[in-house]
Design a protein around this motif. Structure first.
Motif, short mmCIF file in Angstrom:
data_model
loop_
_atom_site.label_atom_id
_atom_site.label_comp_id
_atom_site.label_asym_id
_atom_site.label_seq_id
_atom_site.Cartn_x
_atom_site.Cartn_y
_atom_site.Cartn_z
N GLU A 105 0.87 -1.18 0.00
CA GLU A 105 0.00 0.00 0.00
C GLU A 105 0.90 1.23 0.00
OE1 GLU A 105 -4.16 1.22 0.19
OE2 GLU A 105 -3.40 -0.81 0.49
N HIS A 106 0.84 2.02 -1.06
CA HIS A 106 1.69 3.21 -1.17
C HIS A 106 0.84 4.46 -1.10
CE1 HIS A 106 5.12 5.69 -2.46
NE2 HIS A 106 4.22 6.36 -3.16
N GLN A 107 1.13 5.30 -0.11
CA GLN A 107 0.43 6.59 0.00
C GLN A 107 1.20 7.64 -0.79
OE1 GLN A 107 -0.01 8.32 3.94
NE2 GLN A 107 -1.99 9.17 3.37
N ILE A 108 0.50 8.31 -1.68
CA ILE A 108 1.13 9.25 -2.60
C ILE A 108 1.56 10.51 -1.85
CG2 ILE A 108 0.77 10.65 -4.67
CD1 ILE A 108 -1.27 8.52 -5.55
N LYS A 109 2.81 10.89 -2.10
CA LYS A 109 3.38 12.09 -1.48
C LYS A 109 3.73 13.10 -2.57
CE LYS A 109 5.46 9.34 2.24
NZ LYS A 109 4.93 8.06 1.70
N ASP A 112 5.81 12.50 -6.07
CA ASP A 112 5.73 11.13 -6.57
C ASP A 112 5.31 11.10 -8.03
OD1 ASP A 112 6.56 9.87 -4.32
OD2 ASP A 112 4.58 9.19 -3.66
N ASP A 148 -3.76 10.23 -1.69
CA ASP A 148 -4.40 9.02 -2.21
C ASP A 148 -3.45 7.83 -2.04
OD1 ASP A 148 -6.57 10.49 -2.86
OD2 ASP A 148 -6.34 10.36 -5.03
N SER A 149 -3.99 6.63 -2.24
CA SER A 149 -3.18 5.42 -2.09
C SER A 149 -3.28 4.55 -3.33
CB SER A 149 -3.62 4.61 -0.87
OG SER A 149 -3.37 5.32 0.32
N ARG A 151 -2.54 0.54 -4.42
CA ARG A 151 -2.37 -0.79 -3.82
C ARG A 151 -1.84 -1.74 -4.89
NH1 ARG A 151 -4.78 -3.70 0.55
NH2 ARG A 151 -5.03 -5.93 0.11
N ARG A 165 -6.82 1.73 -7.17
CA ARG A 165 -6.85 3.08 -6.61
C ARG A 165 -8.28 3.39 -6.18
NH1 ARG A 165 -5.11 8.74 -9.70
NH2 ARG A 165 -5.35 10.11 -7.89
N LYS A 166 -8.42 3.90 -4.98
CA LYS A 166 -9.73 4.28 -4.46
C LYS A 166 -10.05 5.69 -4.93
CE LYS A 166 -12.33 4.56 -0.12
NZ LYS A 166 -12.25 4.42 1.36
N THR A 172 -13.84 2.10 -6.41
CA THR A 172 -12.44 1.72 -6.48
C THR A 172 -12.19 1.11 -7.84
OG1 THR A 172 -12.28 1.29 -4.10
CG2 THR A 172 -10.62 0.26 -5.50
#
Length: 457
Positions: A105-109, A112, A148-149, A151, A165-166, A172
């Motif tokens: 699970e990668h949370q966008i920073k 990115d 956002d995240s 997966r 992506r949600k 989703t």
């Protein structure tokens, strides 16, 4: 002459004299005692002293019974000592080194990019290109939004088999690896619950500031202005104290909000007269209380002249080589490069971007439930957030992205889903048809009762 008597200084005097006398008497006493004691008595006194000799008692030694010889098994070394450890088999080594399926699970920073994220988790660049190829008909992975995240799911070979992506609590999206290679688009939808409520206010200063104080968003204030500006001058006609009422709806999934508040009805009372607008749910357009349209009709074509359709809308298209689903969510028009592209309706530009496969493109949110998209442009003439009018030139067509030649890819979306722009039912009429008037009048009565409720409280 008589000489004075001199004292002898060497003679002891005082305490010294007394000490000398005592010592002298003690010595004389010892001499007298020694002379009076006989030798036999001395010997007897000596024998009376403790005997200093030690007599040793003989030690008797006992011979113990000899132990039995140890068992040979007892002499064997403990198990494992001196033995070489058995090396794991090749099968065990392969099993231990083989990658296991994983979920990341990668949370966008900020900063990115999709390419950077794929590299971080060790996914090949060709995998990214396969995902983007599937995304060109939906354009939902980019642009990335901070917070956002994404997966990622892999198989036992550590190959990407799913990226999701949600979009919001109700939706989703995912790209799933197909058996024949590449990725296909999937959606996971949850039902939305809708709630209605009203907001009331009175004009103090400008209508914009008054509406903001009443709790309306910028987007809703602009929507109201667009709906009524043809019948009401917001600068000259409105006066201080004029009341206004707005009915809004808000969606949620399990208590979590979906999207923003949407206008369903509005009225402003100016000099005793109501100016009103009501949403017709069947076509997403606004009408007055008499059923007359307040929303400009949509254009069927995004160009000033009609061009040949080189590839039609086909959401069920299959790839001729791989056999996997490869939908075409728009209509391709065989426009020469540099052809003027027109906005098909009033709206706000929500996105301008450049995609590896879709090329330069524009998204426009039109009033109501409609939105439009234009792909493979050579030049974009509008900016994100800009308001556009029906028939306004927004871009020039081209051949950017992955194409075989210049053309314009045009999409029409209703409630977020692509439809055939050449055949879909779009708002072109100027009044509500008689078949829909009954339901529309019922909705007006319900909204009017909600707006009147403030007078009862």
């Amino acid at each position: 002459m008589v000489q004075p008597n001199k004292k002898l200084r060497w003679l002891p005097r005082g305490p010294r004299l007394w000490a000398l006398l005592i010592v002298t008497v003690f010595v004389l006493f010892l001499m007298i005692y020694e002379g009076s004691v006989e030798d036999d008595q001395r010997a007897e006194n000596y024998r009376a002293l403790p005997n200093s000799r030690i007599e040793l008692t003989p030690i008797t030694t006992q011979i113990a019974t000899a132990p039995l010889p140890p068992d040979l098994n007892d002499l064997a070394p403990p198990t494992g000592i001196g033995e070489r450890e058995q090396a794991p088999s090749v099968v065990d080594q392969v099993a231990q080194s083989a990658p296991k399926p994983r979920v990341v699970e990668h949370q966008i920073k900020s900063g990115d990019t999709l390419e950077g994220i794929f590299q971080r988790y060790g996914f090949p660049i060709n995998t990214l290109y396969s995902v983007l190829e599937a995304d060109q008909e939906y354009l939902v992975l980019e642009p990335l939004q901070v917070g956002d995240s994404l997966r990622f799911e892999t198989n036992d070979k550590d190959e990407l088999i799913r990226i999701s992506r949600k979009i919001d609590p109700s939706k989703t999206i995912a790209y799933v690896q197909h058996d024949n290679g590449g990725f296909v688009y999937k959606e996971e939808l949850k039902p939305i619950s809708w709630s209605q409520f009203t907001k009331h206010g009175a004009v103090e200063g400008s209508f914009y500031l008054s509406a903001k104080r009443a709790g309306l968003s910028d987007a809703n204030v602009m929507t109201i202005s667009d709906l009524l500006k043809g019948r009401l001058d917001f600068r000259r006609d409105i006066r201080a104290g004029d009341p206004f009422d707005v009915v809004l709806k808000q969606g949620d999934v399990d208590g979590e909000k979906v999207g923003s508040e949407q206008v369903e009805a509005v009225r402003i009372k100016v000099r005793g007269q109501y100016y009103q607008a009501f949403l017709n749910s069947s076509d997403g357009r606004f009408y007055d209380e008499s059923g007359n349209s307040l929303t400009p009709a949509l254009r069927r074509w995004p160009t000033s002249v009609t061009y040949r359709v080189s590839s039609g809308f086909n959401p069920n298209r299959m790839h001729p080589v791989t056999g996997r689903p490869s939908p075409h969510n728009g209509t391709d028009l065989a426009t020469p490069s540099g052809t003027k592209v027109l906005a098909t309706g009033d709206g706000i530009v929500t996105r301008t971007a450049n995609h590896r496969y879709a090329g330069k493109y524009i998204d426009i949110d039109n009033i109501g439930k409609y939105s439009t998209r234009f792909l493979h442009l050579s030049k974009i003439l509008v900016k994100k957030g800009q308001r556009v009018k029906r028939g306004q030139v927004i871009a020039l067509s081209g051949s950017t992205g992955r194409v075989t030649g210049p053309h314009l890819h045009y999409e029409l979306h209703i409630n977020g889903r692509p439809v055939n722009p050449m055949k879909a039912k779009i708002p072109t009429m100027q009044s509500i048809p008689k078949s829909e008037r009954g339901e529309f009048d019922k909705a007006i009565a319900s909204w009017t009762a909600m707006m009147d409720a403030k007078d009862i409280l």
